[in-house]
Design a protein around this motif. Structure first.
Motif, PDB file in Angstrom:
ATOM      1  N   MET A   1       0.834  -1.210   0.000  1.00  0.00           N
ATOM      2  CA  MET A   1       0.000   0.000   0.000  1.00  0.00           C
ATOM      3  C   MET A   1       0.864   1.255   0.000  1.00  0.00           C
ATOM      4  O   MET A   1       0.584   2.230  -0.665  1.00  0.00           O
ATOM      5  N   SER A   2       1.978   1.224   0.777  1.00  0.00           N
ATOM      6  CA  SER A   2       2.874   2.371   0.837  1.00  0.00           C
ATOM      7  C   SER A   2       3.460   2.678  -0.535  1.00  0.00           C
ATOM      8  O   SER A   2       3.503   3.834  -0.955  1.00  0.00           O
ATOM      9  N   THR A   3       3.897   1.618  -1.251  1.00  0.00           N
ATOM     10  CA  THR A   3       4.453   1.812  -2.591  1.00  0.00           C
ATOM     11  C   THR A   3       3.401   2.370  -3.526  1.00  0.00           C
ATOM     12  O   THR A   3       3.675   3.268  -4.339  1.00  0.00           O
ATOM     13  N   ASP A   4       2.183   1.870  -3.424  1.00  0.00           N
ATOM     14  CA  ASP A   4       1.094   2.350  -4.272  1.00  0.00           C
ATOM     15  C   ASP A   4       0.814   3.825  -3.998  1.00  0.00           C
ATOM     16  O   ASP A   4       0.611   4.610  -4.934  1.00  0.00           O
ATOM     17  N   THR A   5       0.820   4.216  -2.736  1.00  0.00           N
ATOM     18  CA  THR A   5       0.578   5.619  -2.371  1.00  0.00           C
ATOM     19  C   THR A   5       1.688   6.513  -2.909  1.00  0.00           C
ATOM     20  O   THR A   5       1.430   7.594  -3.450  1.00  0.00           O
ATOM     21  N   LYS A   6       2.932   6.078  -2.790  1.00  0.00           N
ATOM     22  CA  LYS A   6       4.058   6.869  -3.302  1.00  0.00           C
ATOM     23  C   LYS A   6       3.937   7.044  -4.818  1.00  0.00           C
ATOM     24  O   LYS A   6       4.169   8.135  -5.339  1.00  0.00           O
ATOM     25  N   THR A   7       3.571   5.982  -5.517  1.00  0.00           N
ATOM     26  CA  THR A   7       3.413   6.077  -6.971  1.00  0.00           C
ATOM     27  C   THR A   7       2.293   7.034  -7.329  1.00  0.00           C
ATOM     28  O   THR A   7       2.432   7.844  -8.263  1.00  0.00           O
ATOM     29  N   ARG A   8       1.196   6.973  -6.586  1.00  0.00           N
ATOM     30  CA  ARG A   8       0.084   7.892  -6.848  1.00  0.00           C
ATOM     31  C   ARG A   8       0.504   9.336  -6.613  1.00  0.00           C
ATOM     32  O   ARG A   8       0.116  10.243  -7.366  1.00  0.00           O
ATOM     33  N   LEU A   9       1.319   9.557  -5.601  1.00  0.00           N
ATOM     34  CA  LEU A   9       1.819  10.910  -5.348  1.00  0.00           C
ATOM     35  C   LEU A   9       2.763  11.377  -6.445  1.00  0.00           C
ATOM     36  O   LEU A   9       2.710  12.538  -6.871  1.00  0.00           O
ATOM     37  N   LEU A  10       3.641  10.497  -6.912  1.00  0.00           N
ATOM     38  CA  LEU A  10       4.564  10.852  -7.994  1.00  0.00           C
ATOM     39  C   LEU A  10       3.791  11.209  -9.256  1.00  0.00           C
ATOM     40  O   LEU A  10       4.070  12.223  -9.916  1.00  0.00           O
ATOM     41  N   THR A  29      -2.591  20.548  -3.765  1.00  0.00           N
ATOM     42  CA  THR A  29      -3.007  20.255  -5.140  1.00  0.00           C
ATOM     43  C   THR A  29      -2.509  18.884  -5.594  1.00  0.00           C
ATOM     44  O   THR A  29      -3.209  18.174  -6.314  1.00  0.00           O
ATOM     45  N   VAL A  30      -1.310  18.508  -5.167  1.00  0.00           N
ATOM     46  CA  VAL A  30      -0.786  17.186  -5.537  1.00  0.00           C
ATOM     47  C   VAL A  30      -1.601  16.091  -4.865  1.00  0.00           C
ATOM     48  O   VAL A  30      -1.964  15.092  -5.495  1.00  0.00           O
ATOM     49  N   ALA A  31      -1.896  16.273  -3.582  1.00  0.00           N
ATOM     50  CA  ALA A  31      -2.678  15.271  -2.861  1.00  0.00           C
ATOM     51  C   ALA A  31      -4.059  15.121  -3.474  1.00  0.00           C
ATOM     52  O   ALA A  31      -4.586  14.002  -3.594  1.00  0.00           O
ATOM     53  N   ALA A  32      -4.651  16.235  -3.898  1.00  0.00           N
ATOM     54  CA  ALA A  32      -5.958  16.170  -4.541  1.00  0.00           C
ATOM     55  C   ALA A  32      -5.876  15.387  -5.846  1.00  0.00           C
ATOM     56  O   ALA A  32      -6.756  14.561  -6.153  1.00  0.00           O
ATOM     57  N   ALA A  33      -4.820  15.634  -6.632  1.00  0.00           N
ATOM     58  CA  ALA A  33      -4.652  14.902  -7.888  1.00  0.00           C
ATOM     59  C   ALA A  33      -4.411  13.417  -7.652  1.00  0.00           C
ATOM     60  O   ALA A  33      -4.831  12.568  -8.445  1.00  0.00           O
ATOM     61  N   ALA A  34      -3.727  13.099  -6.552  1.00  0.00           N
ATOM     62  CA  ALA A  34      -3.415  11.704  -6.230  1.00  0.00           C
ATOM     63  C   ALA A  34      -4.558  11.006  -5.498  1.00  0.00           C
ATOM     64  O   ALA A  34      -4.561   9.781  -5.388  1.00  0.00           O
ATOM     65  N   GLY A  35      -5.494  11.801  -4.966  1.00  0.00           N
ATOM     66  CA  GLY A  35      -6.604  11.231  -4.230  1.00  0.00           C
ATOM     67  C   GLY A  35      -6.217  10.718  -2.859  1.00  0.00           C
ATOM     68  O   GLY A  35      -6.751   9.706  -2.387  1.00  0.00           O
ATOM     69  N   VAL A  36      -5.266  11.421  -2.192  1.00  0.00           N
ATOM     70  CA  VAL A  36      -4.817  11.006  -0.859  1.00  0.00           C
ATOM     71  C   VAL A  36      -4.782  12.225   0.058  1.00  0.00           C
ATOM     72  O   VAL A  36      -4.916  13.370  -0.383  1.00  0.00           O
ATOM     73  N   ASN A  37      -4.554  11.987   1.338  1.00  0.00           N
ATOM     74  CA  ASN A  37      -4.422  13.061   2.315  1.00  0.00           C
ATOM     75  C   ASN A  37      -3.091  13.782   2.100  1.00  0.00           C
ATOM     76  O   ASN A  37      -2.059  13.141   1.901  1.00  0.00           O
ATOM     77  N   GLN A  38      -3.099  15.122   2.169  1.00  0.00           N
ATOM     78  CA  GLN A  38      -1.874  15.858   1.878  1.00  0.00           C
ATOM     79  C   GLN A  38      -0.767  15.598   2.896  1.00  0.00           C
ATOM     80  O   GLN A  38       0.413  15.811   2.603  1.00  0.00           O
ATOM     81  N   LEU A  40       0.344  12.860   3.618  1.00  0.00           N
ATOM     82  CA  LEU A  40       1.153  11.760   3.073  1.00  0.00           C
ATOM     83  C   LEU A  40       2.288  12.275   2.190  1.00  0.00           C
ATOM     84  O   LEU A  40       3.280  11.569   1.985  1.00  0.00           O
ATOM     85  N   VAL A  41       2.151  13.489   1.662  1.00  0.00           N
ATOM     86  CA  VAL A  41       3.249  14.091   0.902  1.00  0.00           C
ATOM     87  C   VAL A  41       4.484  14.188   1.788  1.00  0.00           C
ATOM     88  O   VAL A  41       5.597  13.805   1.400  1.00  0.00           O
ATOM     89  N   PHE A  42       4.293  14.691   3.002  1.00  0.00           N
ATOM     90  CA  PHE A  42       5.411  14.894   3.922  1.00  0.00           C
ATOM     91  C   PHE A  42       5.856  13.577   4.570  1.00  0.00           C
ATOM     92  O   PHE A  42       7.044  13.397   4.847  1.00  0.00           O
ATOM     93  N   TYR A  43       4.917  12.667   4.761  1.00  0.00           N
ATOM     94  CA  TYR A  43       5.263  11.371   5.335  1.00  0.00           C
ATOM     95  C   TYR A  43       6.197  10.594   4.410  1.00  0.00           C
ATOM     96  O   TYR A  43       7.181   9.993   4.858  1.00  0.00           O
ATOM     97  N   HIS A  44       5.891  10.607   3.113  1.00  0.00           N
ATOM     98  CA  HIS A  44       6.675   9.808   2.167  1.00  0.00           C
ATOM     99  C   HIS A  44       7.891  10.545   1.606  1.00  0.00           C
ATOM    100  O   HIS A  44       8.890   9.906   1.252  1.00  0.00           O
ATOM    101  N   PHE A  45       7.825  11.887   1.496  1.00  0.00           N
ATOM    102  CA  PHE A  45       8.891  12.611   0.798  1.00  0.00           C
ATOM    103  C   PHE A  45       9.537  13.723   1.615  1.00  0.00           C
ATOM    104  O   PHE A  45      10.557  14.251   1.201  1.00  0.00           O
ATOM    105  N   GLY A  46       8.938  14.094   2.736  1.00  0.00           N
ATOM    106  CA  GLY A  46       9.545  15.107   3.583  1.00  0.00           C
ATOM    107  C   GLY A  46       9.176  16.523   3.218  1.00  0.00           C
ATOM    108  O   GLY A  46       8.996  17.370   4.092  1.00  0.00           O
ATOM    109  N   SER A  47       9.085  16.829   1.925  1.00  0.00           N
ATOM    110  CA  SER A  47       8.724  18.175   1.478  1.00  0.00           C
ATOM    111  C   SER A  47       8.186  18.099   0.057  1.00  0.00           C
ATOM    112  O   SER A  47       8.372  17.102  -0.650  1.00  0.00           O
ATOM    113  N   VAL A  48       7.540  19.169  -0.359  1.00  0.00           N
ATOM    114  CA  VAL A  48       7.028  19.235  -1.728  1.00  0.00           C
ATOM    115  C   VAL A  48       8.187  19.239  -2.723  1.00  0.00           C
ATOM    116  O   VAL A  48       8.120  18.594  -3.780  1.00  0.00           O
ATOM    117  N   ASP A  49       9.267  19.948  -2.401  1.00  0.00           N
ATOM    118  CA  ASP A  49      10.421  19.991  -3.305  1.00  0.00           C
ATOM    119  C   ASP A  49      11.016  18.598  -3.521  1.00  0.00           C
ATOM    120  O   ASP A  49      11.378  18.232  -4.654  1.00  0.00           O
TER     121      ASP A  49
END
Length: 211
Positions: A1-10, A29-38, A40-49
């Motif tokens: 599930m974690s890998t799937d979420t990361k791919t959806r965010l990418l 905006t990225v979380a909305a496009a990915a259909g996940v809670n925002q 998770l952006v910081f959980y998986h990648f640390g920052s938007v950059d």
């Protein structure tokens, strides 16, 4: 599930940049496009950059991968330029040219994007360099060209043409036509007989010595 979420965010990040532009790309905006809670952006990648940097590398690999076998089949500079033109048309139709333009613009203000965008472009450069090493070996030009530098020049030319096409489609087409004509000229020189090829080599040696 974690890998799937990361791919959806990418994929969500790439889609957001392409559709809304780098200025409107945010965790929301990225979380909305990915259909996940925002969050998770910081959980998986640390920052938007960092997400954008990872998305750039992910997108580049996904784009280059289908063409690797085609690059391996290229047997001349003219064929390389023809393949480049085909890739240009396909990538523009897929919206990837607009995405590249946004990433290049974003690299000026997003510190992590610069190295990531360069790494993505390097995937193309590696394939082009392998072709140049192969097709120029044994020709009058093989002794006097720098395949790594020439590969970057070819890649930069296509990037510039892709971005230029957005403001002058006719001019971009003319530039692509000119590159193909250059390929035909090189092919013609390669078909010269041994005496003429020696003359070309001697001329190039003299020209190189004067530099």
């Amino acid at each position: 599930m974690s890998t799937d979420t990361k791919t959806r965010l990418l994929e969500g990040a790439l889609r957001t940049v392409a559709e809304q532009g780098i200025a409107k790309t945010s965790a929301r905006t990225v979380a909305a496009a990915a259909g996940v809670n925002q969050a998770l952006v910081f959980y998986h990648f640390g920052s938007v950059d960092e997400l954008l940097a990872a998305a750039c590398r992910y997108g580049a690999e996904r784009t280059v991968s289908p063409y690797r076998a085609r690059f391996d089949e290229v047997a001349s500079l003219a064929e390389l330029l023809a393949l480049g033109r085909e890739i240009h048309a396909q990538e523009r139709a897929g919206g990837h040219v607009m995405l590249l333009g946004q990433l290049l613009a974003g690299a000026q203000t997003h510190e992590a994007l610069g190295p990531a965008t360069a790494a993505g472009l390097d995937l193309w450069i590696v394939e082009i360099e392998k072709v140049l090493d192969r097709v120029l070996e044994g020709t009058p030009f093989g002794e006097f060209t720098d395949p790594p530098g020439l590969a970057r020049a070819v890649a930069a030319s296509f990037v510039g043409i892709e971005l230029y096409e957005g403001v002058d489609a006719a001019g971009a087409t003319a530039a692509l036509d000119a590159l193909e004509q250059l390929g035909l000229l090189v092919a013609a020189l390669e078909e010269l007989g041994p005496v003429a090829q020696r003359a070309v080599r001697q001329y190039l040696r003299r020209a190189s010595a004067r530099r």
